[in-house]
Design an enzyme around this catalytic site. Sequence first.
Site, PDB file in Angstrom:
ATOM      1  N   GLU A   1       9.905 -18.603   8.147  1.00 39.54           N
ATOM      2  CA  GLU A   1       9.855 -18.474   6.690  1.00 39.54           C
ATOM      3  C   GLU A   1      10.620 -19.588   5.983  1.00 39.54           C
ATOM      4  O   GLU A   1      10.336 -19.927   4.844  1.00 39.54           O
ATOM      5  CB  GLU A   1      10.400 -17.114   6.262  1.00 39.54           C
ATOM      6  CG  GLU A   1       9.503 -15.951   6.615  1.00 39.54           C
ATOM      7  CD  GLU A   1       8.178 -16.014   5.872  1.00 39.54           C
ATOM      8  OE1 GLU A   1       8.177 -16.315   4.676  1.00 39.54           O
ATOM      9  OE2 GLU A   1       7.131 -15.777   6.510  1.00 39.54           O
TER      10      GLU A   1
ATOM     11  N   LYS B   1      15.834 -18.512   2.278  1.00 40.85           N
ATOM     12  CA  LYS B   1      14.827 -17.457   2.317  1.00 40.85           C
ATOM     13  C   LYS B   1      15.104 -16.497   3.470  1.00 40.85           C
ATOM     14  O   LYS B   1      15.379 -16.926   4.589  1.00 40.85           O
ATOM     15  CB  LYS B   1      13.440 -18.077   2.472  1.00 40.85           C
ATOM     16  CG  LYS B   1      12.288 -17.133   2.172  1.00 40.85           C
ATOM     17  CD  LYS B   1      10.971 -17.900   2.170  1.00 40.85           C
ATOM     18  CE  LYS B   1       9.802 -17.004   1.793  1.00 40.85           C
ATOM     19  NZ  LYS B   1       8.528 -17.753   1.759  1.00 40.85           N
TER      20      LYS B   1
ATOM     21  N   GLU C   1      12.920 -23.878   2.748  1.00 40.77           N
ATOM     22  CA  GLU C   1      13.608 -22.901   1.900  1.00 40.77           C
ATOM     23  C   GLU C   1      14.732 -22.257   2.707  1.00 40.77           C
ATOM     24  O   GLU C   1      14.570 -21.180   3.288  1.00 40.77           O
ATOM     25  CB  GLU C   1      12.608 -21.849   1.410  1.00 40.77           C
ATOM     26  CG  GLU C   1      11.485 -22.443   0.588  1.00 40.77           C
ATOM     27  CD  GLU C   1      10.415 -21.432   0.221  1.00 40.77           C
ATOM     28  OE1 GLU C   1      10.459 -20.901  -0.907  1.00 40.77           O
ATOM     29  OE2 GLU C   1       9.545 -21.163   1.064  1.00 40.77           O
TER      30      GLU C   1
ATOM     31  N   GLU D   1      -3.312 -22.944  -0.228  1.00 38.13           N
ATOM     32  CA  GLU D   1      -2.159 -23.150   0.649  1.00 38.13           C
ATOM     33  C   GLU D   1      -2.631 -23.180   2.091  1.00 38.13           C
ATOM     34  O   GLU D   1      -3.498 -22.404   2.494  1.00 38.13           O
ATOM     35  CB  GLU D   1      -1.141 -21.998   0.541  1.00 38.13           C
ATOM     36  CG  GLU D   1      -0.415 -21.847  -0.753  1.00 38.13           C
ATOM     37  CD  GLU D   1       0.571 -20.674  -0.695  1.00 38.13           C
ATOM     38  OE1 GLU D   1       0.845 -20.162   0.415  1.00 38.13           O
ATOM     39  OE2 GLU D   1       1.048 -20.267  -1.756  1.00 38.13           O
TER      40      GLU D   1
END
Length: 299
Positions: free
Chosen positions: A174, A168, A165, A114
């Site tokens: 994030e 999240k 996301e 990642e």
Amino acid sequence: WFQVTTAHSLNIIAYDLHGAPSRGRFRPVWEKSILAPILAFHRQTKSPFMVNPYPYFGFDPKNVNFAIFRSPYKAVRDPFTRKIYTNMYDALMDSTYSAMKALGYGDVSIVVGETGWPSACDAPWCSPANAAWFNLNIIRRAQGQGTPLMPKRRFETYIFGLFNEEGKPGPTAERNWGLFQSDFSPVYDVGLLRGGGRGRPAPALPAPSTAGGKWCVAKSGATNAQLQANINWVCSQGGVDCKPIQAGGSCFNPSSLRMHASFVMNAYFQKNGRSDGSCHFSGTGVVVRSNPSNGACKF
């Protein structure tokens, strides 16, 4: 046959405070009891050691360009190898290699499980333009560029992530690592959009356009300090013409900090494909449908 591996956060590395990637070492608590047996397994099975090098976590805010492959930057010189590092990503990779080599496993291959850069966060260094630039450079490196200590190696690399996301919890960053929004609309292009790259990384973000009636302006609650910070940041990035808000420019009058900030924020927004994320500006920007142009000042 199958290969087995597991991804490791770079918290496993005890970073050298003097900026010497050649002195990268695994943390003593894990070095011989956990990581040495894992590396021995990888050597035996000819499988890769997988790491997640994220320059975003732990970079120097005074040297942001070093973290995102931009110029100008403050380079890092390893005093032991005399190697010059022009970006933080290479330094992280070579710190990992040095830690592996110190244990006797420098021959084990490395895979990047990642990496990425958020397109929005609670600071000005997160933007679709910076995220796209970071990931385009990551793609180029994966296709044919090693590091100062591993110049001939190529690294199988995975970018995080495909989608934002939105649900999240935690800081803004994030929720904003994706190449696409949850509705499949692109946050920015790194060569995946149909007709955009013809199989190659796109050299730039979508061209400016005001079609469709979308503009980015400063929120009414933004402070003068925030507005000035937005102006300073956009005008320092390159690619946006800030001359219109300077004395004698078409957008200098009325001489309003809010108007000046809105002009450059919108110029940045249009340049970056009019994605909502490129109007975030740490929560100080808002997308509007009414043209904010004022007389000779054309948005």
